[in-house]
Design an enzyme around this catalytic site. Structure first.
Site, PDB file in Angstrom:
ATOM      1  NE  ARG A 120      -4.165  -1.928   1.734  1.00  0.00           N
ATOM      2  CZ  ARG A 120      -4.272  -2.896   2.628  1.00  0.00           C
ATOM      3  NH1 ARG A 120      -3.551  -2.848   3.724  1.00  0.00           N
ATOM      4  NH2 ARG A 120      -5.100  -3.888   2.440  1.00  0.00           N
ATOM      5  CE  LYS A 142      -0.287  14.119 -14.401  1.00  0.00           C
ATOM      6  NZ  LYS A 142      -0.631  14.700 -15.714  1.00  0.00           N
ATOM      7  CD  GLU A 184       7.342  16.807 -22.411  1.00  0.00           C
ATOM      8  OE1 GLU A 184       6.774  17.785 -21.871  1.00  0.00           O
ATOM      9  OE2 GLU A 184       6.743  15.793 -22.792  1.00  0.00           O
ATOM     10  CE  LYS A 226       5.747  17.655 -13.898  1.00  0.00           C
ATOM     11  NZ  LYS A 226       5.789  16.433 -14.675  1.00  0.00           N
ATOM     12  CD  GLU A 236      -3.530  16.841 -15.416  1.00  0.00           C
ATOM     13  OE1 GLU A 236      -2.427  16.307 -15.165  1.00  0.00           O
ATOM     14  OE2 GLU A 236      -4.155  16.655 -16.467  1.00  0.00           O
ATOM     15  NE  ARG A 241       1.028  17.111 -12.667  1.00  0.00           N
ATOM     16  CZ  ARG A 241       1.674  16.293 -11.867  1.00  0.00           C
ATOM     17  NH1 ARG A 241       1.350  16.255 -10.589  1.00  0.00           N
ATOM     18  NH2 ARG A 241       2.626  15.504 -12.315  1.00  0.00           N
ATOM     19  CG  ASN A 245      -1.726  17.429 -20.028  1.00  0.00           C
ATOM     20  OD1 ASN A 245      -0.770  16.680 -19.784  1.00  0.00           O
ATOM     21  ND2 ASN A 245      -2.792  17.493 -19.254  1.00  0.00           N
ATOM     22  CG  HIS A 248       1.360  16.191 -23.755  1.00  0.00           C
ATOM     23  ND1 HIS A 248       2.133  17.334 -23.774  1.00  0.00           N
ATOM     24  CD2 HIS A 248       2.103  15.259 -23.109  1.00  0.00           C
ATOM     25  CE1 HIS A 248       3.280  17.090 -23.149  1.00  0.00           C
ATOM     26  NE2 HIS A 248       3.284  15.839 -22.749  1.00  0.00           N
ATOM     27  CG  HIS A 252      -2.728  10.609 -27.286  1.00  0.00           C
ATOM     28  ND1 HIS A 252      -2.211   9.759 -26.341  1.00  0.00           N
ATOM     29  CD2 HIS A 252      -3.833   9.989 -27.783  1.00  0.00           C
ATOM     30  CE1 HIS A 252      -2.966   8.684 -26.259  1.00  0.00           C
ATOM     31  NE2 HIS A 252      -3.961   8.798 -27.125  1.00  0.00           N
ATOM     32  CG  HIS A 266       6.001  11.583 -25.006  1.00  0.00           C
ATOM     33  ND1 HIS A 266       4.623  11.617 -25.161  1.00  0.00           N
ATOM     34  CD2 HIS A 266       6.283  12.497 -24.035  1.00  0.00           C
ATOM     35  CE1 HIS A 266       4.102  12.498 -24.328  1.00  0.00           C
ATOM     36  NE2 HIS A 266       5.088  13.052 -23.635  1.00  0.00           N
TER      37      HIS A 266
HETATM   38  N1  GLY Z   1       3.880  15.338 -17.587  1.00  0.00           N
HETATM   39  C1  GLY Z   1       2.773  16.102 -17.202  1.00  0.00           C
HETATM   40  C2  GLY Z   1       2.558  16.146 -15.735  1.00  0.00           C
HETATM   41  O1  GLY Z   1       3.393  15.689 -14.983  1.00  0.00           O
HETATM   42  O2  GLY Z   1       1.560  16.637 -15.289  1.00  0.00           O
END
Ligand code: GLY
Length: 366
Positions: A120, A142, A184, A226, A236, A241, A245, A248, A252, A266
């Site tokens: 957990r 993430k 990025e 970031k 998010e 946040r 994107n 993206h 995508h 990517h």
């Molecule tokens: N890579 C996008 C984020 O971490 O929110």
């Protein structure tokens, strides 16, 4: 040495950026080891860095055990998650231990997710060795694996306890991977920092060529951006946040067209996606056309895809939009788009009509 804090209350953690840090990592990891053997998870492409890290831990009096996985996106799978968690359990990893993720985004995402669910939740440390992982995926918590239905669809938010960034690990990274990671970096300028975008225009060639000063400045600036955004909106849910994107959603679709393969990395998809987001914004009268042109020119100058043709896209606008509909950002049948009012003026638009996007894509040069 630069230290940036990701400020999340009692889950706050430092991101340390320093040339040669890997060889000194023992100083930072020993306090987390509790006198126990540390597990390091990495992939076969990262073995030279593994040797450096294990020697550093040894010098600091910390025993370590390496788990070496196959490289590539296929490693972010249910099967590999099971293999990894079995190995970690066999090593007797406890909740209070910290597993080290040494590698790029695949290793960071997989290890982070394994640590989110192991007993957990146990601790982990990110030691990213690609530009993309250093400026984006290792920071912010993430974690995910891929499934048959798509990329990153199974995952959790689980913050690391520490991120150690050694920019010199990029010296041996293939140039194509460095450029993809750079997408990025420049993204942070396009989101909300026009001065940083101007800095990128002037310094990207040096940065990509490995100039230490330019590289370290770009990495530290990116991580600071970031960290700020994650600190404002960890899960998010507040609209901040989501700005990360940018590029993206279009990207995508292009990655899906390429089968999420090496045909389009990517970061390359994100670069083409950012150019398309700006071009679409300009066509809608939201963004000055000269700003959209500036984005495209810069991406082309650093040899990143600047649109559909450079991304080798052959599919129709309708087919590309169909890929977008599988995006995990879909919300009650609508897809939020990251559009821009200018350089450094990105915002989330929830009213974009997908038929308009498809028609725009059909008008793009191939
Ligand atoms: N890579 C996008 C984020 O971490 O929110």
């Amino acid at each position: 040495m630069t230290t940036i804090t990701v400020a999340l209350g009692d889950r706050s953690y430092p991101v340390i950026v320093e040339n040669g840090l890997l060889a000194r990592a023992g100083d930072h990891l020993a306090p987390l080891s509790r006198g126990r053997t540390m597990a390091i998870v990495t992939d076969e492409n990262v073995l030279p860095h593994l040797a450096t890290l294990q020697a550093a831990l040894h010098d600091a009096g910390v025993a370590s055990e390496a788990i070496v996985l196959p490289p590539g996106e296929g490693t972010k799978s249910w099967a590999m998650l099971e293999t990894l968690t079995d190995r970690l359990l066999a090593l007797g990893i406890e909740r209070g231990d910290h597993v080290v993720a040494l590698g790029g985004g695949v290793i960071g995402d997989l290890v982070g997710f394994a640590c989110a669910i192991l007993k957990r939740g146990c601790g982990f440390v990110q030691v990213p060795t690609t530009l993309l992982a250093q400026v984006d995926s290792s920071v912010g918590g993430k974690t995910a694996i891929n499934t048959r239905a798509g990329k990153n669809l199974i995952g959790a938010f689980h913050q690391p306890a520490l991120v150690l960034v050694d920019p010199t690990t990029l010296d041996t990274l293939p140039p194509r991977q460095v450029r993809a990671g750079y997408a990025e970096v420049v993204k942070y300028g396009l989101i909300d920092d026009p001065d940083f975008f101007a800095w990128c225009e002037a310094n990207a060639p040096a940065l990509i060529a490995g100039d230490p000063q330019a590289r370290n400045h770009a990495i530290a600036q990116s991580i600071a951006a970031k960290a700020r955004i994650v600190g404002e909106d960890e899960y998010e849910t507040k609209g901040r946040r989501a700005l990360l994107n940018l590029g993206h959603t279009f990207g995508h679709a292009l990655e899906a067209e390429a089968g999420f393969s090496d045909r389009l990395l990517h970061g390359e998809g994100v670069a083409a996606g950012m150019a398309l987001a700006y071009a679409f914004s300009a066509e809608q009268g939201i963004c000055p056309p000269e700003d959209a042109a500036r984005v495209r020119t810069h991406l082309a100058e650093v040899r990143l895809p600047d649109g559909l043709a450079a991304a080798n896209s052959r599919q129709s606008g309708g087919e590309l939009v169909a890929h977008m509909m599988h995006d995990k950002k879909m919300n009650a049948g609508t897809l939020p788009f990251l559009l821009a009012r200018g350089i450094g003026r990105t915002y989330v638009d929830k009213q974009v009509d997908l038929a308009t996007v498809a028609a725009f894509l059909d008008r793009q040069p191939r």
